[in-house]
Design a protein around this motif. Structure first.
Motif, PDB file in Angstrom:
ATOM      1  N   ARG A 162     -38.610  -3.748  -5.325  1.00  0.00           N
ATOM      2  CA  ARG A 162     -37.294  -3.519  -5.899  1.00  0.00           C
ATOM      3  C   ARG A 162     -36.696  -2.198  -5.433  1.00  0.00           C
ATOM      4  O   ARG A 162     -35.570  -1.870  -5.790  1.00  0.00           O
ATOM      5  CB  ARG A 162     -37.389  -3.526  -7.427  1.00  0.00           C
ATOM      6  CG  ARG A 162     -37.768  -4.879  -8.020  1.00  0.00           C
ATOM      7  CD  ARG A 162     -37.782  -4.823  -9.535  1.00  0.00           C
ATOM      8  NE  ARG A 162     -38.134  -6.123 -10.117  1.00  0.00           N
ATOM      9  CZ  ARG A 162     -38.246  -6.349 -11.417  1.00  0.00           C
ATOM     10  NH1 ARG A 162     -38.035  -5.361 -12.283  1.00  0.00           N
ATOM     11  NH2 ARG A 162     -38.574  -7.545 -11.853  1.00  0.00           N
ATOM     12  N   LYS A 163     -37.459  -1.452  -4.651  1.00  0.00           N
ATOM     13  CA  LYS A 163     -36.970  -0.169  -4.176  1.00  0.00           C
ATOM     14  C   LYS A 163     -35.846  -0.367  -3.165  1.00  0.00           C
ATOM     15  O   LYS A 163     -35.870  -1.290  -2.353  1.00  0.00           O
ATOM     16  CB  LYS A 163     -38.111   0.643  -3.568  1.00  0.00           C
ATOM     17  CG  LYS A 163     -39.164   1.045  -4.600  1.00  0.00           C
ATOM     18  CD  LYS A 163     -40.076   2.128  -4.069  1.00  0.00           C
ATOM     19  CE  LYS A 163     -41.014   2.618  -5.164  1.00  0.00           C
ATOM     20  NZ  LYS A 163     -41.829   3.772  -4.713  1.00  0.00           N
ATOM     21  N   VAL A 164     -34.878   0.519  -3.234  1.00  0.00           N
ATOM     22  CA  VAL A 164     -33.697   0.430  -2.374  1.00  0.00           C
ATOM     23  C   VAL A 164     -33.822   1.466  -1.264  1.00  0.00           C
ATOM     24  O   VAL A 164     -34.079   2.647  -1.534  1.00  0.00           O
ATOM     25  CB  VAL A 164     -32.414   0.671  -3.188  1.00  0.00           C
ATOM     26  CG1 VAL A 164     -31.191   0.635  -2.283  1.00  0.00           C
ATOM     27  CG2 VAL A 164     -32.288  -0.361  -4.300  1.00  0.00           C
ATOM     28  N   PRO A 165     -33.645   1.064  -0.004  1.00  0.00           N
ATOM     29  CA  PRO A 165     -33.748   2.029   1.091  1.00  0.00           C
ATOM     30  C   PRO A 165     -32.679   3.112   0.988  1.00  0.00           C
ATOM     31  O   PRO A 165     -31.573   2.883   0.481  1.00  0.00           O
ATOM     32  CB  PRO A 165     -33.544   1.176   2.347  1.00  0.00           C
ATOM     33  CG  PRO A 165     -33.781  -0.223   1.923  1.00  0.00           C
ATOM     34  CD  PRO A 165     -33.384  -0.300   0.487  1.00  0.00           C
ATOM     35  N   ASP A 166     -33.011   4.288   1.490  1.00  0.00           N
ATOM     36  CA  ASP A 166     -32.024   5.367   1.571  1.00  0.00           C
ATOM     37  C   ASP A 166     -30.976   5.052   2.630  1.00  0.00           C
ATOM     38  O   ASP A 166     -29.807   5.398   2.466  1.00  0.00           O
ATOM     39  CB  ASP A 166     -32.734   6.682   1.899  1.00  0.00           C
ATOM     40  CG  ASP A 166     -33.754   7.061   0.847  1.00  0.00           C
ATOM     41  OD1 ASP A 166     -33.355   7.260  -0.321  1.00  0.00           O
ATOM     42  OD2 ASP A 166     -34.947   7.130   1.177  1.00  0.00           O
ATOM     43  N   TYR A 167     -31.400   4.395   3.704  1.00  0.00           N
ATOM     44  CA  TYR A 167     -30.505   3.936   4.771  1.00  0.00           C
ATOM     45  C   TYR A 167     -31.006   2.565   5.207  1.00  0.00           C
ATOM     46  O   TYR A 167     -32.225   2.332   5.247  1.00  0.00           O
ATOM     47  CB  TYR A 167     -30.516   4.894   5.965  1.00  0.00           C
ATOM     48  CG  TYR A 167     -30.091   6.294   5.613  1.00  0.00           C
ATOM     49  CD1 TYR A 167     -28.756   6.608   5.415  1.00  0.00           C
ATOM     50  CD2 TYR A 167     -31.039   7.307   5.451  1.00  0.00           C
ATOM     51  CE1 TYR A 167     -28.357   7.899   5.076  1.00  0.00           C
ATOM     52  CE2 TYR A 167     -30.662   8.601   5.113  1.00  0.00           C
ATOM     53  CZ  TYR A 167     -29.317   8.884   4.922  1.00  0.00           C
ATOM     54  OH  TYR A 167     -28.932  10.148   4.576  1.00  0.00           O
ATOM     55  N   ALA A 168     -30.094   1.659   5.544  1.00  0.00           N
ATOM     56  CA  ALA A 168     -30.535   0.295   5.868  1.00  0.00           C
ATOM     57  C   ALA A 168     -29.563  -0.392   6.810  1.00  0.00           C
ATOM     58  O   ALA A 168     -28.353  -0.156   6.770  1.00  0.00           O
ATOM     59  CB  ALA A 168     -30.688  -0.532   4.594  1.00  0.00           C
ATOM     60  N   GLN A 169     -30.129  -1.240   7.681  1.00  0.00           N
ATOM     61  CA  GLN A 169     -29.335  -2.174   8.464  1.00  0.00           C
ATOM     62  C   GLN A 169     -28.988  -3.382   7.604  1.00  0.00           C
ATOM     63  O   GLN A 169     -29.666  -3.673   6.609  1.00  0.00           O
ATOM     64  CB  GLN A 169     -30.125  -2.620   9.697  1.00  0.00           C
ATOM     65  CG  GLN A 169     -30.363  -1.522  10.713  1.00  0.00           C
ATOM     66  CD  GLN A 169     -31.220  -1.973  11.879  1.00  0.00           C
ATOM     67  OE1 GLN A 169     -32.260  -2.578  11.692  1.00  0.00           O
ATOM     68  NE2 GLN A 169     -30.792  -1.652  13.096  1.00  0.00           N
ATOM     69  N   SER A 170     -27.938  -4.077   7.988  1.00  0.00           N
ATOM     70  CA  SER A 170     -27.586  -5.290   7.259  1.00  0.00           C
ATOM     71  C   SER A 170     -28.700  -6.322   7.435  1.00  0.00           C
ATOM     72  O   SER A 170     -29.351  -6.387   8.475  1.00  0.00           O
ATOM     73  CB  SER A 170     -26.264  -5.850   7.772  1.00  0.00           C
ATOM     74  OG  SER A 170     -26.350  -6.181   9.145  1.00  0.00           O
ATOM     75  N   GLY A 171     -28.906  -7.125   6.391  1.00  0.00           N
ATOM     76  CA  GLY A 171     -29.939  -8.142   6.447  1.00  0.00           C
ATOM     77  C   GLY A 171     -31.341  -7.565   6.485  1.00  0.00           C
ATOM     78  O   GLY A 171     -32.242  -8.139   7.111  1.00  0.00           O
ATOM     79  N   THR A 172     -31.569  -6.425   5.809  1.00  0.00           N
ATOM     80  CA  THR A 172     -32.870  -5.754   5.841  1.00  0.00           C
ATOM     81  C   THR A 172     -33.990  -6.693   5.418  1.00  0.00           C
ATOM     82  O   THR A 172     -33.897  -7.361   4.386  1.00  0.00           O
ATOM     83  CB  THR A 172     -32.854  -4.520   4.926  1.00  0.00           C
ATOM     84  OG1 THR A 172     -32.055  -3.507   5.531  1.00  0.00           O
ATOM     85  CG2 THR A 172     -34.254  -3.966   4.708  1.00  0.00           C
ATOM     86  N   ILE A 173     -35.069  -6.726   6.211  1.00  0.00           N
ATOM     87  CA  ILE A 173     -36.221  -7.566   5.881  1.00  0.00           C
ATOM     88  C   ILE A 173     -37.485  -6.745   5.622  1.00  0.00           C
ATOM     89  O   ILE A 173     -38.423  -7.251   5.028  1.00  0.00           O
ATOM     90  CB  ILE A 173     -36.494  -8.617   6.979  1.00  0.00           C
ATOM     91  CG1 ILE A 173     -36.802  -7.942   8.315  1.00  0.00           C
ATOM     92  CG2 ILE A 173     -35.326  -9.590   7.101  1.00  0.00           C
ATOM     93  CD1 ILE A 173     -37.225  -8.911   9.407  1.00  0.00           C
ATOM     94  N   TYR A 174     -37.520  -5.494   6.080  1.00  0.00           N
ATOM     95  CA  TYR A 174     -38.657  -4.660   5.740  1.00  0.00           C
ATOM     96  C   TYR A 174     -38.221  -3.201   5.710  1.00  0.00           C
ATOM     97  O   TYR A 174     -37.159  -2.833   6.235  1.00  0.00           O
ATOM     98  CB  TYR A 174     -39.831  -4.866   6.689  1.00  0.00           C
ATOM     99  CG  TYR A 174     -39.744  -4.124   8.003  1.00  0.00           C
ATOM    100  CD1 TYR A 174     -40.337  -2.872   8.155  1.00  0.00           C
ATOM    101  CD2 TYR A 174     -39.107  -4.670   9.105  1.00  0.00           C
ATOM    102  CE1 TYR A 174     -40.274  -2.189   9.341  1.00  0.00           C
ATOM    103  CE2 TYR A 174     -39.041  -3.995  10.307  1.00  0.00           C
ATOM    104  CZ  TYR A 174     -39.620  -2.752  10.423  1.00  0.00           C
ATOM    105  OH  TYR A 174     -39.550  -2.076  11.602  1.00  0.00           O
ATOM    106  N   HIS A 175     -39.044  -2.373   5.078  1.00  0.00           N
ATOM    107  CA  HIS A 175     -38.775  -0.950   4.928  1.00  0.00           C
ATOM    108  C   HIS A 175     -39.841  -0.137   5.654  1.00  0.00           C
ATOM    109  O   HIS A 175     -41.033  -0.460   5.586  1.00  0.00           O
ATOM    110  CB  HIS A 175     -38.796  -0.542   3.455  1.00  0.00           C
ATOM    111  CG  HIS A 175     -37.820  -1.253   2.592  1.00  0.00           C
ATOM    112  ND1 HIS A 175     -37.865  -1.190   1.207  1.00  0.00           N
ATOM    113  CD2 HIS A 175     -36.756  -2.042   2.895  1.00  0.00           C
ATOM    114  CE1 HIS A 175     -36.875  -1.919   0.702  1.00  0.00           C
ATOM    115  NE2 HIS A 175     -36.199  -2.453   1.706  1.00  0.00           N
ATOM    116  N   GLY A 176     -39.403   0.919   6.324  1.00  0.00           N
ATOM    117  CA  GLY A 176     -40.317   1.938   6.825  1.00  0.00           C
ATOM    118  C   GLY A 176     -40.316   3.093   5.841  1.00  0.00           C
ATOM    119  O   GLY A 176     -39.253   3.636   5.517  1.00  0.00           O
ATOM    120  N   VAL A 177     -41.490   3.482   5.353  1.00  0.00           N
ATOM    121  CA  VAL A 177     -41.594   4.439   4.248  1.00  0.00           C
ATOM    122  C   VAL A 177     -42.388   5.666   4.683  1.00  0.00           C
ATOM    123  O   VAL A 177     -43.514   5.535   5.183  1.00  0.00           O
ATOM    124  CB  VAL A 177     -42.266   3.779   3.023  1.00  0.00           C
ATOM    125  CG1 VAL A 177     -42.269   4.751   1.837  1.00  0.00           C
ATOM    126  CG2 VAL A 177     -41.573   2.472   2.647  1.00  0.00           C
TER     127      VAL A 177
END
Length: 516
Positions: A162-177
């Motif tokens: 449920r965490k929201v990225p600080d920056y994201a591309q449209s259609g985000t499928i994964y997060h780099g943390v």
């Protein structure tokens, strides 16, 4: 081929917005006729060196498996080890991350688990899709011995958090943390302590995420660069179709520099170094250090000169070594290497075009060394040869005088080991010559990395997954995911002629084979 030249960024000099830069470049691209397409962008072949390296096995890692079980069988390696580095605490311990989740410490060649990153972030932790997914990297604060702080990079499925990225591309499928850890006892052999999230970036594709995080080892405590964290952020695999790598409002396709102990970022969990080149620019992220990357896979600093070199994996044909300075723009996806990249080409073979006559006005910086894919006659240009540069290090150790001053790198897929002379990688001087190194095992037998690393991945039998690392003394190590082993370069050999003592390397057929 066109000669690379030194260019300072037009963005910085003339105040152009990223959108204006992209638009002006697209006009130049559309003006180039397909008949001008370049099919051999680096006509100079690498030369066989008369120098050979002796490799001695240093450590072997236990088998690990991705989570979840992958569809892509190239992820099924013995251990997906990614680098080796020495902790900056005088203990002699070396750290090795496995993409499948474990952080190992190695002492005297014997590894043990220091921290299970996968378990810490389960069930969000994800390493089962994309060749670069999972626990991608670790780096230790230069004062780790006293403050116990180190930093990791891992990936999570967007659908599992449920965490929201600080920056994201449209259609985000994964997060780099990016996570900061603080060890209660920095000298302990297993981790105990606390952690906190520093930065989370969302990617719309499963490849080209955050590839490396690191501190500048040449910075001294009184230097402005000391303790600042660099992050090599890829384009998510989408830059070939969009302008994200040139968009200064997004971190994708950029080299970032942050202060992990500051608080003036948008999320309040890190700082923006005031000397960063785009600080205060309207619409630009202050975190950005350099612009225009596809897959900035590995970077390092020459310990003698402080110059930063970065292995930049290409899309169509050019594998590059870039010398990176603050504010540089390496052009992707309007440029690949020192050529125009035509995203709109109707013929997939006609992607590269010569630079326009007025190229200097765009302000791009071009490679200081490069090689291309050299496809055999009749090769289908919609397929990939399985070629991807593995960035390395300028050797400044003491044990191997014949290697001093050489930037040693290679091809991570087929395992070729290469070098250029660091003093020949100069902006405005063309591409530095590349030399192929012969390899020998400790018994003196001529070998290839494909021989040392054992069977490749299912469907990709010659794939090595080569990486490089160093220790505190500047000595050099080679790693392979194929069999989860690390070798130390323990000697050099002078060959009587420049004829290779090892069998030739064959290209790997199939889909794009670089780290994804």
């Amino acid at each position: 081929m066109s000669t690379p030249t030194t260019r300072r960024p037009v963005l910085a000099a003339a105040g152009l917005t990223a959108a204006a830069l992209v638009l002006s470049t697209l006009v130049a691209v559309s003006a180039g006729p397909a008949t001008d397409a370049v099919y051999d962008p680096v006509p100079e072949m690498s030369a066989q060196s008369r120098l050979g390296l002796v490799l001695s096995e240093y450590a072997s890692f236990p088998r690990s498996t991705p989570t979840p079980a992958p569809v892509d069988q190239r992820l099924m390696r013995t251990a997906r080890i990614n680098t080796i580095m020495e902790l900056p605490d005088g203990s002699g311990r070396r750290a090795v991350p496995d993409l499948n989740g474990n952080l190992y410490l190695v002492k005297d060649g014997v590894p043990h688990v220091y921290l299970d990153v996968a378990a810490t972030f389960a069930p969000r932790f994800f390493s089962g899709r994309g060749l670069g997914q999972g626990f991608g990297y670790v780096t230790f604060h230069p004062k780790f011995r006293s403050n116990g702080r180190f930093y990791t990079l891992h990936t999570e499925q967007a659908s599992a958090t449920r965490k929201v990225p600080d920056y994201a591309q449209s259609g985000t499928i994964y997060h780099g943390v990016i996570t900061e850890w603080t060890a209660s006892d920095p000298a302990a052999d297993t981790f105990a302590g606390t952690h906190r999230e520093v930065l989370r970036i969302g990617f719309g594709g499963p490849i080209h995420g955050v590839q490396e995080i690191n501190f500048n080892p040449t910075a001294k405590p009184d230097d402005a660069d000391y303790g600042l964290l660099y992050l090599a952020v890829g384009d998510g695999g989408l830059g070939v179709r969009n302008g994200d790598p040139q968009n200064l409002g997004m971190p994708h396709g950029k080299l970032l520099r942050i202060d992990p102990r500051g608080t003036d970022s948008a999320n309040g969990r890190y700082g923006i170094p005031p000397a960063n080149p785009f600080v205060g620019r309207n619409g630009a992220l202050g975190e950005i250090y350099a612009v225009g990357f596809r897959d900035p896979h590995r970077f390092s600093w020459d310990l003698a000169t402080g110059r930063m070199f970065l292995g930049h994996i290409g899309e169509h044909a050019v594998e590059a070594i870039d010398e990176v300075r603050a504010g540089d723009n390496f052009g992707w996806s309007e440029r690949e290497g020192s050529y125009v990249f035509d995203k709109a080409a109707t013929n997939p073979c006609d992607k590269l075009l010569p630079l326009p006559a007025d190229d200097e006005r765009y302000g791009y910086t071009y490679p200081v060394a490069a090689y291309d894919h050299d496809p055999p006659p009749g090769w289908d240009c919609t397929s990939d040869l399985g070629v991807a540069v593995a960035g390395g290090f300028v050797y400044r150790g003491h044990d191997l005088p014949a290697l001093r001053g050489k930037y040693v790198f290679g091809d991570l897929v087929d395992g070729r080991v290469l070098y250029t002379e660091a003093n020949e990688m100069r902006r405005g001087a063309g591409l530095a010559p590349i030399h192929r190194l012969d390899l020998f095992d400790a018994a003196g037998n001529a070998v290839r990395m494909q021989d040392l690393s054992g069977p490749g991945a299912p469907g990709d039998p010659t794939r090595v997954d080569l990486r490089f690392g160093t220790d505190a003394a500047g000595e050099l190590y080679l790693l392979a995911k194929a069999n989860g082993k690390v070798w130390k370069v323990t000697g050099t050999r002078s060959l009587p002629t420049a004829t290779s003592a090892t069998p030739s390397y064959a290209p790997t057929a199939g889909r794009r084979s670089g780290p994804r």
